[in-house]
Design an enzyme around this catalytic site. Structure first.
Site: not given
Ligand code: GLA
Ligand code: ZN
Length: 677
Positions: A308, A150
Site C-alpha cells: 500500500e 496490519e
Molecule cells: C492502512 C490500512 C488500509 C488503510 C490505509 C489508509 O495501511 O491497511 O486499510 O486504512 O492504512 O492509509
C-alpha cells in the site's frame, strides 16, 4: 515458497467494490485499463459480508467481484478478511474485543480490535480463512493470499493473561528460571505460582506509562508475547489456507519500523514480505529507503511487495498534505530500487463514506480520469509496463549491513535510565542517513543474520546482545571488516540484565574501550566534539548522552570539548585482526555521525557513484540474468546533472547513455539504467 509469479511488476492495489453499486464496477475496470492496473487486492475487510451470521457464509458478492476482476484479466491478491470482526461476533462473544492497557474492555467498533488469544476469534477467523481459500484456490487469477491486515497493537485481557502464562511456561519451563530471568528478588517480585503473573497494566503499576516500566522483565516479555500471539493468528490462518492452496504465496502487510511487532520473528512464516508505506512527511526519503531495506532484509534479500501507498493524501493524520506532483512516482521507483517487486496503492477507488472518505485514491468520488493523480498513476503504469520483467527477482549487492533489533529497541526504550530521550529509531536513522547520503547499497538485517558477506557492519544502539553475536561481529573485524557501534550498546543480555563486566560488555574486546560512567543531559545541553586532527579536523555537537570512555587499546578519533570530561574520548577506533571496531560514545549530530561513517567506509570500496551529490539517491539491483540496474532518484525539487560512470540504457525512456556523458535528472526525476558490462 517465495514471491508470487508475475510477468512484470504488479500495479494496482486495494479495491473495495462491495462498497458501491455494480454498475460502477465496469467504469472502474475501464479506468484500470487506461492506467494499466493489473492487480487488485480484494476483500481486506469483508468479514461481515462473507459471514453475515455465525452459521451463514455468503460469498455471492465476493464471487462476482473476483469473477469480474479475473474476466478483466487482472491478477488478484485475495485477503482472508479478518482485519476487522463483524458486529454479530462481538455481541455474541464479548471476549473477542480487546481490553486496553488501562483495563477498559473495548466494545464493538474500529478494526484490529480482536483479542489475539480469544478462542472464539481464533476459531472463526481461521474458519473464514479456510473457506476463502477453499473457494478461490482454483481461481487462476489469484496470485497471492493476504492474511488479516496490519497486525498490531496489544490486548491486556484475561485470555491474554492466560496465554501469556502459557507462553512463559514454554519459554522458561520453571518458575525458578522465570524468577531468575526477571530478577524478581528486586522489590520482592518473586512469583511462587504461575497464576500470580499479570500482564503489564495501568492497574498493576508494572508500567508507569506507555514507554517505560517499573518491571522490565514482564514488560519486555509481554511485548514478545503480544508479537508472538498475533503471529500465531497469522500462522493459523495460513495453515488453514494451506489445506486447499498448497503453494500460492501468503503474506500480510507490515508497517515498516513498527515497534509492537517483531517482524524478524515473523519473517520465516511469510512466503514473502509486504508493507504499507505512509511516510510522515515529504522529507522522509532516507527513512523510506531504510524501511524498504528492512523489509527486504526480512526474507534474506528476497524482493518484497509494496502493498500500500497513497496515490495522493492520507486521511488518518491531523493534517494530511498532498504528495507534490512527481513524488508518488519518485517514491514508487524508490521502492522498486530497494527491492519492491510490486507497486500497489491504497486505494483504487475512494470510499464514499466512513473514516477514509477523504483518503487519496486512484479514482476519486467523481470517477474522473482527467485528474492529476490519475494521470500520474497512469504514467507510472505505462513506465512499469516498459520496465517489464527487468527488475523481477533482482537482488541488492550489499556489502554493508545495518543491524536492526526489536529486542534492543524495546529494552532501550522501556528502561529507566540513562535517558528517556534517546530513541532507538532516531539513533538508527542517523547512522542510516549517513550511509544513504554516501550512496551505499546496504542490507538492514536481524542480529541473527549471517554477517560473513559484509565488509562493514553498523550496529547503532545495539543495547541487547544475544547468542553468539559478539563473536560474529569480532569475526567481521578479524577478517578485515569494520564494525561500528554506539553508546548504549552491549549493555544487557537477552533477559535485559546488565553484563557483570565493563560496558560495552562482550563488545569490549572488539571496541578496545571500557565505559566508566555516563552522563545524560537535556536536549539543550551541547558538548562539542572535535573529530579528527590536522587539516581534516571538524567540530560537531553531541547531545543527550555522553559516555566516559577509557581506551583499552583503541585509538582516540574524537574528544569531548566541555565539562569535567573535556579532552576524553567521544569516538574511538580499535584495530582488531585485519579490521577495526569503531565506538561512538555520544549522541553526535548528523554532521558528526556522517563524518565518522565516512571514515569507516573509507577503507572499503562501498560508496555509491555520487556520494557527494546531496539528495541524489542511488541504488543497485542485480537481476537473475546478471544484468545490473542502477536506479538514480533525484529527491530535490530542482534538476541535477551527473556524469555517467558507466554506459547503459535507461529502461524508462529507451535512451542510451555512454560512459562519461551527462545524465540530467529533472526535479524528482528517475533514471533506471541497465548498465553495459
Ligand atoms: C492502512 C490500512 C488500509 C488503510 C490505509 C489508509 O495501511 O491497511 O486499510 O486504512 O492504512 O492509509
Ligand atoms: Zn486479549
Amino acid at each position: 515458497m517465495s514471491l508470487p509469479v508475475t510477468a512484470k511488476v504488479p500495479f494496482g492495489g486495494d479495491y473495495n467494490p462491495e462498497q458501491w453499486p455494480e454498475d460502477v464496477w465496469k467504469q472502474d475496470h475501464r479506468l484500470f485499463d487506461s492506467a494499466r492496473i493489473d492487480l487488485v487486492t480484494l476483500g481486506v475487510f469483508d468479514w461481515a459480508l462473507t459471514q453475515p451470521a455465525e452459521d451463514v457464509y455468503d460469498f455471492s458478492l465476493l464471487d462476482r467481484i473476483v469473477e469480474r476482476a479475473a474476466a478483466e484479466g487482472r491478477g488478484i491478491c485475495l485477503a482472508t478478511g479478518t482485519g476487522a470482526h463483524p458486529a454479530w461476533l462481538a455481541t455474541a462473544y464479548p471476549e473477542v474485543t480487546r481490553t486496553d492497557f488501562e483495563g477498559r474492555k473495548r466494545r464493538f467498533g474500529q478494526r484490529h480490535n480482536s483479542c489475539p488469544s480469544s478462542p472464539v476469534y481464533r476459531r472463526l477467523s481461521v474458519e473464514l480463512a479456510r473457506r476463502v481459500a477453499r473457494r478461490y484456490a482454483d481461481t487462476p487469477a489469484v496470485v497471492a493470499w493476504h492474511v488479516g491486515n496490519e497486525y498490531g497493537g496489544a490486548c491486556y485481557c484475561e485470555l491474554c493473561a492466560a496465554g501469556f502464562r502459557v507462553w512463559l511456561r514454554n519459554r522458561y519451563g520453571t518458575l525458578d528460571d522465570l524468577n531468575a530471568a526477571w530478577y524478581t528478588t528486586f522489590w520482592s517480585h518473586t512469583f511462587t505460582d504461575w497464576d500470580q503473573i499479570e500482564p503489564p497494566s495501568a492497574l498493576t503499576e508494572h508500567w508507569r506509562g506507555p514507554d517505560h516500566t517499573a518491571f522490565q522483565g514482564i514488560t519486555l516479555d509481554y511485548l514478545r508475547f503480544s508479537s508472538d500471539a498475533m503471529l500465531t493468528n497469522f500462522h493459523d490462518e495460513k495453515a488453514a489456507i494451506r489445506e486447499s492452496s498448497p503453494t500460492l504465496p501468503v503474506t500480510t502487510n507490515f508497517m515498516g519500523m513498527y515497534r509492537p511487532i517483531d517482524y524478524h520473528r515473523w519473517a520465516a512464516h511469510l512466503d514473502f514480505a509486504s508493507w504499507d508505506n505512509y511516510p510522515p512527511d515529504d522529507e522522509s526519503a532516507a527513512r523510506m529507503a531504510l524501511t524498504h531495506d528492512l523489509m527486504r532484509g526480512l526474507k534474506g534479500g528476497q524482493p518484497f511487495w509494496l502493498m500500500e501507498q497513497s496515490p495522493g493524501v492520507t486521511a488518518c493524520r491531523d493534517v494530511n498534505p498532498l504528495k507534490r506532483p512527481g513524488l508518488m512516482r519518485l517514491w514508487s521507483w524508490q521502492a522498486v530500487a530497494h527491492g519492491a517487486d510490486a507497486v500497489l496503492f491504497f486505494q483504487l477507488r475512494a470510499s464514499r463514506g466512513a473514516s477514509e472518505k477523504y483518503h487519496g485514491a486512484v479514482i476519486g468520488h467523481a470517477g474522473r480520469s482527467d485528474t492529476r493523480v490519475f494521470r500520474e498513476v497512469a504514467e507510472l503504469g505505462a513506465e512499469l509496463d516498459r520496465l517489464g520483467s527487468a527488475s523481477l527477482g533482482a537482488r541488492t549487492p550489499a556489502r554493508v549491513a545495518l543491524l536492526f533489533d526489536w529486542d534492543s529497541w524495546w529494552a532501550l526504550e522501556i528502561s529507566d535510565g540513562p535517558s528517556r530521550l534517546v530513541r532507538y529509531q532516531e539513533v538508527v536513522l542517523a547512522y542510516h542517513r549517513a550511509l544513504w547520503d554516501a550512496g551505499v547499497d546496504l542490507d538492514v538485517v536481524a542480529v541473527t543474520a549471517d554477517l560473513s558477506g559484509y565488509d562493514v557492519v553498523v550496529a547503532p544502539a545495539l543495547h541487547m546482545l544475544k547468542g553468539d553475536l559478539p563473536q560474529r561481529l569480532e569475526d567481521v573485524a578479524a577478517r578485515g571488516g569494520s564494525v561500528l557501534t554506539t553508546y548504549l550498546s552491549g549493555r544487557v543480555d537477552e533477559n535485559d540484565q546488565a553484563f557483570l563486566m565493563d560496558v560495552p560488555g562482550p563488545l569490549g574486546q572488539l571496541m578496545g574501550v571500557r565505559v566508566d560512567e555516563w552522563d545524560a543531559r537535556g536536549p539543550e545541553v551541547v558538548n562539542p566534539v572535535r573529530l579528527g586532527d590536522g587539516a581534516g579536523q571538524v567540530d560537531v555537537e553531541a547531545r543527550l548522552l555522553f559516555e566516559l570512555v577509557i581506551p583499552q587499546g583503541a585509538q582516540v578519533v574524537g574528544t569531548y570539548q566541555a565539562d569535567f570530561y573535556a579532552g576524553t574520548p567521544a569516538v574511538t577506533r580499535n584495530s582488531f585482526g585485519d579490521g577495526d571496531g569503531w565506538y561512538v560514545a555520544a549522541g553526535l549530530d548528523q554532521e558528526g555521525v556522517s563524518w565518522v561513517v565516512r571514515q569507516v567506509l573509507a577503507r572499503h570500496d562501498v560508496l555509491g557513484p555520487y556520494p557527494d551529490v546531496a539528495d541524489l539517491e542511488s541504488a543497485v539491483r542485480v537481476a537473475p540474468d546478471g544484468s545490473r540496474l542502477l536506479f538514480l532518484l533525484n529527491h530535490r525539487a530542482d534538476p541535477v546533472e551527473v556524469t555517467a560512470r558507466r554506459g547503459g540504457v535507461d529502461l524508462l525512456t529507451g535512451d542510451r547513455t555512454v560512459t562519461g556523458s551527462t545524465v540530467r535528472l529533472p526535479a524528482y526525476g528517475v533514471v533506471v539504467l541497465k548498465e553495459d558490462w
